[in-house]
Write an enzyme that holds these catalytic residues in place. Sequence first.
Site, PDB file in Angstrom:
ATOM      1  CB  ALA A  72       1.851   7.538  -4.277  1.00  0.00           C
ATOM      2  CB  CYS A 325      11.335   5.659  -1.576  1.00  0.00           C
ATOM      3  SG  CYS A 325      10.391   4.155  -1.632  1.00  0.00           S
TER       4      CYS A 325
HETATM    5  N1  PMP Z   1       3.599   4.878  -0.747  1.00  0.00           N
HETATM    6  C1  PMP Z   1       4.412   3.823  -0.883  1.00  0.00           C
HETATM    7  C2  PMP Z   1       4.040   2.525  -0.255  1.00  0.00           C
HETATM    8  C3  PMP Z   1       5.601   3.954  -1.607  1.00  0.00           C
HETATM    9  O1  PMP Z   1       6.420   2.908  -1.729  1.00  0.00           O
HETATM   10  C4  PMP Z   1       5.918   5.206  -2.190  1.00  0.00           C
HETATM   11  C5  PMP Z   1       7.198   5.402  -2.985  1.00  0.00           C
HETATM   12  N2  PMP Z   1       8.352   5.204  -2.272  1.00  0.00           N
HETATM   13  C6  PMP Z   1       5.023   6.273  -2.028  1.00  0.00           C
HETATM   14  C7  PMP Z   1       3.868   6.069  -1.315  1.00  0.00           C
HETATM   15  C8  PMP Z   1       5.293   7.638  -2.617  1.00  0.00           C
HETATM   16  O2  PMP Z   1       5.299   7.597  -4.004  1.00  0.00           O
HETATM   17  P1  PMP Z   1       5.957   8.797  -4.848  1.00  0.00           P
HETATM   18  O3  PMP Z   1       7.360   8.935  -4.359  1.00  0.00           O
HETATM   19  O4  PMP Z   1       5.890   8.338  -6.245  1.00  0.00           O
HETATM   20  O5  PMP Z   1       5.151  10.008  -4.577  1.00  0.00           O
END
Ligand code: PMP
Length: 386
Positions: A72, A325
Amino acid sequence: MTPYFDHAASTPVDPLVARSIAAALQDPGLQANPASVHRPGRMAAARVEAARAEVATLIGAQVDEVVFTSGATEANNLAIIGAAQFRAGGGRHLVTCATEHRSVVEPFRRLEAQGFKVTWLVPDDQGIFGPEQVAAALRPDTTLVSVMQVNNETGVVQDIAAIGAICRAAGVLFHVDAVQAAGREPIDVRKMSADLLSLSAHKFHGPKGVGALFLDREHSRRVEPLLVGGAQEHALRPGTVATHQAIGMGVAARLATERIGVDPDRIRALRDALWTRLQCVPGVLLNGHPQRRACHILNISVVGAEGESLLLALRRVAISRGSACASNDAEPSPVLHHLGRSDELARSSLRFSLARTNTPAEVEFVAEELHAAIRHLRRVAPAGVV
Ligand code: PMP
Protein backbone atom coordinates in the site's frame (compact mmCIF):
# COMPACT_ATOMS: atom_id res chain seq x y z
CA MET A 1 3.64 -18.23 22.39
CA THR A 2 3.34 -14.49 22.85
CA PRO A 3 -0.32 -13.55 22.30
CA TYR A 4 -0.37 -11.44 19.15
CA PHE A 5 -2.46 -8.26 19.28
CA ASP A 6 -0.77 -6.28 16.54
CA HIS A 7 -2.86 -7.16 13.50
CA ALA A 8 -3.08 -3.55 12.32
CA ALA A 9 0.67 -3.81 11.72
CA SER A 10 0.47 -7.20 10.01
CA THR A 11 -1.69 -10.31 10.07
CA PRO A 12 -0.53 -13.93 9.98
CA VAL A 13 -0.71 -15.52 6.54
CA ASP A 14 -3.76 -17.78 6.31
CA PRO A 15 -2.74 -21.43 5.82
CA LEU A 16 -4.70 -21.58 2.55
CA VAL A 17 -2.78 -18.53 1.32
CA ALA A 18 0.56 -20.04 2.35
CA ARG A 19 -0.31 -23.27 0.57
CA SER A 20 -1.29 -21.45 -2.61
CA ILE A 21 2.00 -19.55 -2.64
CA ALA A 22 4.10 -22.65 -1.97
CA ALA A 23 2.22 -24.54 -4.69
CA ALA A 24 2.73 -21.71 -7.17
CA LEU A 25 6.44 -21.55 -6.44
CA GLN A 26 6.77 -25.31 -6.97
CA ASP A 27 4.50 -25.63 -9.98
CA PRO A 28 6.65 -26.22 -13.10
CA GLY A 29 3.79 -24.77 -15.12
CA LEU A 30 3.96 -21.41 -13.36
CA GLN A 31 7.61 -20.49 -13.68
CA ALA A 32 7.42 -18.42 -16.86
CA ASN A 33 7.22 -14.65 -16.97
CA PRO A 34 3.50 -13.81 -16.93
CA ALA A 35 4.17 -11.16 -19.60
CA SER A 36 5.56 -13.72 -22.05
CA VAL A 37 3.34 -14.68 -24.94
CA HIS A 38 4.24 -18.36 -25.10
CA ARG A 39 2.07 -21.00 -23.52
CA PRO A 40 3.81 -21.20 -20.10
CA GLY A 41 3.72 -17.40 -19.93
CA ARG A 42 0.03 -17.39 -20.68
CA MET A 43 -0.58 -20.01 -17.98
CA ALA A 44 1.12 -17.82 -15.40
CA ALA A 45 -0.77 -14.78 -16.67
CA ALA A 46 -4.08 -16.62 -16.35
CA ARG A 47 -3.40 -17.24 -12.66
CA VAL A 48 -2.41 -13.62 -12.11
CA GLU A 49 -5.66 -12.54 -13.79
CA ALA A 50 -7.70 -14.93 -11.62
CA ALA A 51 -6.06 -13.40 -8.55
CA ARG A 52 -6.75 -9.91 -9.87
CA ALA A 53 -10.42 -10.87 -10.23
CA GLU A 54 -10.55 -11.93 -6.55
CA VAL A 55 -9.06 -8.59 -5.49
CA ALA A 56 -11.54 -6.76 -7.71
CA THR A 57 -14.46 -8.69 -6.18
CA LEU A 58 -13.33 -7.76 -2.66
CA ILE A 59 -13.79 -4.07 -3.47
CA GLY A 60 -16.62 -4.20 -6.01
CA ALA A 61 -14.39 -3.30 -8.99
CA GLN A 62 -13.88 -4.67 -12.49
CA VAL A 63 -10.89 -6.90 -13.02
CA ASP A 64 -9.08 -4.48 -15.34
CA GLU A 65 -9.27 -1.73 -12.73
CA VAL A 66 -6.79 -3.40 -10.37
CA VAL A 67 -3.02 -2.90 -10.62
CA PHE A 68 -0.68 -5.02 -8.48
CA THR A 69 1.98 -3.12 -6.52
CA SER A 70 4.52 -3.99 -3.85
CA GLY A 71 2.11 -2.91 -1.10
CA ALA A 72 0.00 0.00 0.00
CA THR A 73 2.92 2.36 0.45
CA GLU A 74 3.58 2.09 -3.25
CA ALA A 75 -0.14 2.16 -4.10
CA ASN A 76 -0.61 5.35 -2.05
CA ASN A 77 2.44 6.99 -3.63
CA LEU A 78 1.31 6.03 -7.13
CA ALA A 79 -2.24 7.25 -6.53
CA ILE A 80 -1.31 10.57 -4.96
CA ILE A 81 1.85 11.62 -6.77
CA GLY A 82 0.68 10.00 -10.01
CA ALA A 83 -2.74 11.67 -10.04
CA ALA A 84 -1.51 15.07 -8.85
CA GLN A 85 1.19 15.18 -11.49
CA PHE A 86 -1.01 13.92 -14.29
CA ARG A 87 -3.67 16.52 -13.45
CA ALA A 88 -1.30 19.39 -12.67
CA GLY A 89 -2.43 21.22 -15.80
CA GLY A 90 -5.94 21.44 -14.31
CA GLY A 91 -4.82 22.74 -10.93
CA ARG A 92 -2.33 22.26 -8.15
CA HIS A 93 -4.53 22.17 -5.04
CA LEU A 94 -4.96 18.94 -3.07
CA VAL A 95 -6.89 17.95 0.06
CA THR A 96 -6.11 15.32 2.68
CA CYS A 97 -6.41 14.75 6.39
CA ALA A 98 -3.75 15.38 9.01
CA THR A 99 -4.32 11.92 10.55
CA GLU A 100 -3.53 9.88 7.44
CA HIS A 101 -0.88 7.16 7.38
CA ARG A 102 2.65 8.31 6.65
CA SER A 103 2.55 6.69 3.23
CA VAL A 104 -0.13 9.27 2.36
CA VAL A 105 1.22 12.21 4.35
CA GLU A 106 4.74 12.05 2.90
CA PRO A 107 3.71 12.00 -0.78
CA PHE A 108 1.61 15.10 -0.10
CA ARG A 109 4.58 16.73 1.63
CA ARG A 110 6.72 15.96 -1.38
CA LEU A 111 4.11 17.53 -3.66
CA GLU A 112 4.02 20.61 -1.41
CA ALA A 113 7.78 20.90 -1.85
CA GLN A 114 7.16 20.83 -5.60
CA GLY A 115 4.79 23.79 -5.40
CA PHE A 116 1.42 22.09 -4.93
CA LYS A 117 -0.90 23.53 -2.26
CA VAL A 118 -2.31 21.04 0.24
CA THR A 119 -5.23 21.62 2.62
CA TRP A 120 -4.76 19.41 5.69
CA LEU A 121 -8.13 18.69 7.29
CA VAL A 122 -8.12 18.24 11.07
CA PRO A 123 -10.62 15.85 12.64
CA ASP A 124 -12.59 16.44 15.85
CA ASP A 125 -11.37 15.05 19.17
CA GLN A 126 -12.87 11.65 18.36
CA GLY A 127 -11.03 11.39 15.07
CA ILE A 128 -13.99 12.12 12.78
CA PHE A 129 -14.13 14.84 10.22
CA GLY A 130 -17.31 15.90 8.49
CA PRO A 131 -17.89 15.63 4.75
CA GLU A 132 -18.77 19.35 4.92
CA GLN A 133 -15.12 20.02 5.85
CA VAL A 134 -14.12 18.43 2.55
CA ALA A 135 -16.75 20.42 0.66
CA ALA A 136 -15.49 23.65 2.24
CA ALA A 137 -11.88 22.85 1.33
CA LEU A 138 -12.55 22.35 -2.39
CA ARG A 139 -11.42 25.09 -4.78
CA PRO A 140 -11.70 25.47 -8.53
CA ASP A 141 -8.09 24.26 -8.87
CA THR A 142 -8.50 21.18 -6.60
CA THR A 143 -7.63 17.98 -8.44
CA LEU A 144 -7.42 15.30 -5.73
CA VAL A 145 -8.82 14.45 -2.29
CA SER A 146 -7.35 11.56 -0.28
CA VAL A 147 -9.02 10.17 2.85
CA MET A 148 -8.47 6.87 4.63
CA GLN A 149 -11.46 4.63 5.32
CA VAL A 150 -10.24 3.25 8.67
CA ASN A 151 -7.55 4.93 10.73
CA ASN A 152 -4.65 2.61 11.49
CA GLU A 153 -4.10 3.94 15.01
CA THR A 154 -7.61 4.45 16.36
CA GLY A 155 -9.75 2.36 13.99
CA VAL A 156 -12.05 5.36 13.43
CA VAL A 157 -14.17 5.01 10.27
CA GLN A 158 -14.83 8.04 8.08
CA ASP A 159 -18.00 8.63 6.06
CA ILE A 160 -16.25 7.75 2.82
CA ALA A 161 -19.40 7.50 0.67
CA ALA A 162 -20.49 11.03 1.60
CA ILE A 163 -17.02 12.44 0.94
CA GLY A 164 -16.83 10.54 -2.36
CA ALA A 165 -20.17 11.94 -3.49
CA ILE A 166 -18.93 15.48 -2.82
CA CYS A 167 -15.75 14.88 -4.81
CA ARG A 168 -17.58 13.24 -7.70
CA ALA A 169 -20.05 16.13 -7.93
CA ALA A 170 -17.14 18.58 -7.98
CA GLY A 171 -15.20 16.60 -10.59
CA VAL A 172 -12.32 16.03 -8.19
CA LEU A 173 -10.49 12.68 -8.00
CA PHE A 174 -11.04 10.78 -4.77
CA HIS A 175 -8.42 8.41 -3.35
CA VAL A 176 -9.14 6.08 -0.42
CA ASP A 177 -6.52 4.31 1.67
CA ALA A 178 -8.57 1.22 2.51
CA VAL A 179 -5.68 -0.79 3.97
CA GLN A 180 -7.18 -1.21 7.44
CA ALA A 181 -10.69 -1.72 6.08
CA ALA A 182 -10.05 -4.82 3.98
CA GLY A 183 -11.60 -7.86 5.65
CA ARG A 184 -13.00 -5.68 8.43
CA GLU A 185 -15.40 -3.21 6.82
CA PRO A 186 -17.31 -3.58 3.56
CA ILE A 187 -15.54 -1.88 0.65
CA ASP A 188 -17.47 -0.91 -2.47
CA VAL A 189 -15.64 1.45 -4.77
CA ARG A 190 -18.88 2.39 -6.58
CA LYS A 191 -20.86 3.22 -3.45
CA MET A 192 -17.87 5.23 -2.20
CA SER A 193 -17.42 7.02 -5.56
CA ALA A 194 -13.74 6.15 -5.20
CA ASP A 195 -11.51 6.81 -8.20
CA LEU A 196 -8.41 5.33 -6.60
CA LEU A 197 -8.18 2.89 -3.67
CA SER A 198 -5.16 1.24 -2.01
CA LEU A 199 -4.85 -2.22 -0.45
CA SER A 200 -2.05 -4.22 1.17
CA ALA A 201 -2.32 -8.02 1.24
CA HIS A 202 -0.56 -8.60 4.56
CA LYS A 203 -3.25 -6.65 6.43
CA PHE A 204 -5.83 -9.29 5.54
CA HIS A 205 -3.93 -12.54 6.00
CA GLY A 206 -2.08 -12.36 2.69
CA PRO A 207 1.68 -12.18 2.13
CA LYS A 208 3.85 -9.12 2.72
CA GLY A 209 5.30 -7.36 -0.30
CA VAL A 210 2.20 -7.23 -2.48
CA GLY A 211 -0.67 -4.78 -2.66
CA ALA A 212 -2.98 -3.26 -5.19
CA LEU A 213 -4.20 0.05 -6.50
CA PHE A 214 -7.72 0.31 -7.86
CA LEU A 215 -8.09 2.87 -10.64
CA ASP A 216 -11.60 3.66 -11.80
CA ARG A 217 -11.77 3.09 -15.54
CA GLU A 218 -13.71 6.22 -16.31
CA HIS A 219 -12.31 8.74 -13.92
CA SER A 220 -8.70 7.97 -13.19
CA ARG A 221 -7.29 5.62 -15.77
CA ARG A 222 -4.44 7.97 -16.29
CA VAL A 223 -1.99 8.70 -13.52
CA GLU A 224 1.67 9.43 -14.04
CA PRO A 225 3.58 6.19 -13.29
CA LEU A 226 6.27 6.37 -10.62
CA LEU A 227 8.40 3.81 -12.45
CA VAL A 228 9.16 3.54 -16.13
CA GLY A 229 10.66 0.71 -18.08
CA GLY A 230 7.94 -1.74 -19.03
CA ALA A 231 4.36 -2.13 -20.17
CA GLN A 232 3.18 -4.38 -17.33
CA GLU A 233 0.04 -3.37 -15.41
CA HIS A 234 -1.02 -0.93 -18.16
CA ALA A 235 2.48 0.58 -17.85
CA LEU A 236 1.30 2.09 -14.57
CA ARG A 237 3.51 -0.28 -12.64
CA PRO A 238 6.18 -1.65 -14.93
CA GLY A 239 8.21 -4.65 -13.83
CA THR A 240 7.54 -8.39 -13.83
CA VAL A 241 4.49 -9.23 -11.75
CA ALA A 242 5.34 -11.62 -8.89
CA THR A 243 3.06 -14.50 -9.84
CA HIS A 244 3.13 -16.25 -6.47
CA GLN A 245 2.55 -13.02 -4.53
CA ALA A 246 -0.42 -12.10 -6.70
CA ILE A 247 -1.84 -15.61 -6.29
CA GLY A 248 -1.46 -15.36 -2.51
CA MET A 249 -3.16 -11.97 -2.45
CA GLY A 250 -5.98 -13.40 -4.57
CA VAL A 251 -6.64 -16.21 -2.10
CA ALA A 252 -6.51 -13.78 0.83
CA ALA A 253 -8.98 -11.50 -0.98
CA ARG A 254 -11.35 -14.40 -1.64
CA LEU A 255 -11.25 -15.40 2.04
CA ALA A 256 -11.84 -11.79 3.09
CA THR A 257 -14.83 -11.56 0.76
CA GLU A 258 -16.27 -14.85 2.01
CA ARG A 259 -15.77 -14.02 5.68
CA ILE A 260 -16.88 -10.38 5.83
CA GLY A 261 -20.27 -11.48 7.22
CA VAL A 262 -18.67 -13.49 10.04
CA ASP A 263 -15.21 -12.29 11.08
CA PRO A 264 -15.91 -8.64 11.96
CA ASP A 265 -18.66 -9.51 14.47
CA ARG A 266 -16.44 -12.06 16.17
CA ILE A 267 -13.45 -9.74 16.26
CA ARG A 268 -15.58 -6.86 17.55
CA ALA A 269 -16.94 -9.05 20.37
CA LEU A 270 -13.38 -9.93 21.44
CA ARG A 271 -12.22 -6.31 21.16
CA ASP A 272 -15.19 -5.09 23.20
CA ALA A 273 -14.59 -7.77 25.82
CA LEU A 274 -11.04 -6.45 26.16
CA TRP A 275 -12.28 -2.89 26.57
CA THR A 276 -14.83 -4.02 29.18
CA ARG A 277 -11.97 -5.51 31.17
CA LEU A 278 -9.80 -2.40 30.83
CA GLN A 279 -12.22 0.48 31.20
CA CYS A 280 -12.77 -0.20 34.88
CA VAL A 281 -9.14 0.79 35.60
CA PRO A 282 -9.04 4.43 36.67
CA GLY A 283 -7.12 6.58 34.21
CA VAL A 284 -7.52 4.28 31.21
CA LEU A 285 -8.92 6.40 28.38
CA LEU A 286 -10.26 5.33 25.00
CA ASN A 287 -8.77 7.12 21.99
CA GLY A 288 -11.05 7.67 19.01
CA HIS A 289 -14.79 7.56 18.54
CA PRO A 290 -16.42 4.95 20.81
CA GLN A 291 -18.79 3.61 18.12
CA ARG A 292 -17.56 4.66 14.71
CA ARG A 293 -14.61 2.29 14.80
CA ALA A 294 -13.67 -0.74 12.77
CA CYS A 295 -13.90 -4.03 14.66
CA HIS A 296 -10.24 -4.72 15.25
CA ILE A 297 -8.60 -1.75 16.99
CA LEU A 298 -8.59 -0.64 20.61
CA ASN A 299 -6.40 2.39 21.31
CA ILE A 300 -6.05 3.56 24.90
CA SER A 301 -3.99 6.02 26.86
CA VAL A 302 -3.02 5.31 30.45
CA VAL A 303 -2.81 8.35 32.69
CA GLY A 304 0.45 8.50 34.55
CA ALA A 305 2.13 5.57 32.84
CA GLU A 306 4.90 6.22 30.38
CA GLY A 307 4.44 4.37 27.07
CA GLU A 308 7.92 2.88 26.92
CA SER A 309 7.64 1.50 30.48
CA LEU A 310 4.18 0.17 29.71
CA LEU A 311 5.45 -1.71 26.68
CA LEU A 312 8.33 -3.08 28.70
CA ALA A 313 5.97 -4.26 31.43
CA LEU A 314 3.77 -5.81 28.73
CA ARG A 315 6.55 -7.65 26.95
CA ARG A 316 4.67 -10.95 27.17
CA VAL A 317 2.13 -9.53 24.72
CA ALA A 318 2.70 -8.38 21.12
CA ILE A 319 1.12 -4.91 20.99
CA SER A 320 2.34 -1.55 19.90
CA ARG A 321 2.25 2.12 20.64
CA GLY A 322 0.58 4.66 18.44
CA SER A 323 1.23 4.07 14.80
CA ALA A 324 2.94 0.85 15.16
CA CYS A 325 3.79 -0.16 11.67
CA ALA A 326 7.00 1.77 11.96
CA SER A 327 7.06 3.05 15.46
CA ASN A 328 10.19 2.57 17.35
CA ASP A 329 10.45 6.32 17.70
CA ALA A 330 9.67 7.88 21.02
CA GLU A 331 7.77 10.75 19.40
CA PRO A 332 4.18 11.07 20.58
CA SER A 333 1.72 9.95 17.92
CA PRO A 334 0.74 12.87 15.65
CA VAL A 335 -2.65 11.20 15.13
CA LEU A 336 -3.45 11.35 18.84
CA HIS A 337 -2.14 14.89 18.93
CA HIS A 338 -4.70 15.86 16.33
CA LEU A 339 -7.36 14.29 18.54
CA GLY A 340 -6.33 16.77 21.20
CA ARG A 341 -4.41 14.37 23.44
CA SER A 342 -1.51 15.91 25.37
CA ASP A 343 2.06 14.81 24.60
CA GLU A 344 2.03 12.79 27.79
CA LEU A 345 -1.19 10.94 26.97
CA ALA A 346 -0.15 10.43 23.36
CA ARG A 347 3.10 8.91 24.65
CA SER A 348 1.23 6.59 26.99
CA SER A 349 -0.98 5.20 24.23
CA LEU A 350 -1.22 1.53 23.39
CA ARG A 351 -2.82 -0.02 20.35
CA PHE A 352 -4.34 -3.47 20.60
CA SER A 353 -5.41 -4.83 17.24
CA LEU A 354 -7.19 -8.13 16.83
CA ALA A 355 -8.00 -10.65 14.11
CA ARG A 356 -9.99 -13.82 13.59
CA THR A 357 -7.08 -15.81 14.99
CA ASN A 358 -7.39 -14.35 18.53
CA THR A 359 -9.19 -16.23 21.30
CA PRO A 360 -11.15 -15.22 24.43
CA ALA A 361 -8.38 -16.80 26.54
CA GLU A 362 -5.82 -14.49 24.93
CA VAL A 363 -8.04 -11.49 25.62
CA GLU A 364 -8.23 -12.49 29.27
CA PHE A 365 -4.46 -12.93 29.43
CA VAL A 366 -3.81 -9.50 27.89
CA ALA A 367 -6.28 -7.84 30.22
CA GLU A 368 -4.61 -9.44 33.25
CA GLU A 369 -1.15 -8.40 32.03
CA LEU A 370 -2.27 -4.81 31.53
CA HIS A 371 -3.93 -4.63 34.95
CA ALA A 372 -0.72 -5.94 36.53
CA ALA A 373 1.48 -3.59 34.48
CA ILE A 374 -0.51 -0.51 35.44
CA ARG A 375 -0.58 -1.52 39.10
CA HIS A 376 3.18 -2.01 39.02
CA LEU A 377 3.97 1.24 37.23
CA ARG A 378 1.73 3.25 39.50
CA ARG A 379 3.36 1.71 42.55
CA VAL A 380 6.85 2.69 41.41
CA ALA A 381 5.89 6.02 39.82
CA PRO A 382 7.24 9.15 41.50
CA ALA A 383 4.65 10.91 43.65
CA GLY A 384 2.39 13.15 41.65
CA VAL A 385 2.88 11.40 38.36
CA VAL A 386 -0.11 9.08 38.64
N1 PMP B 1 -1.95 2.71 4.97
C1 PMP B 1 -2.34 2.27 6.17
C2 PMP B 1 -3.59 2.81 6.77
C3 PMP B 1 -1.57 1.32 6.85
O1 PMP B 1 -1.95 0.90 8.05
C4 PMP B 1 -0.39 0.83 6.24
C5 PMP B 1 0.48 -0.20 6.93
N2 PMP B 1 1.02 0.21 8.12
C6 PMP B 1 -0.03 1.32 4.97
C7 PMP B 1 -0.84 2.24 4.36
C8 PMP B 1 1.21 0.85 4.26
O2 PMP B 1 1.13 -0.50 3.94
P1 PMP B 1 2.46 -1.33 3.56
O3 PMP B 1 3.41 -1.15 4.70
O4 PMP B 1 2.00 -2.72 3.42
O5 PMP B 1 2.99 -0.74 2.31
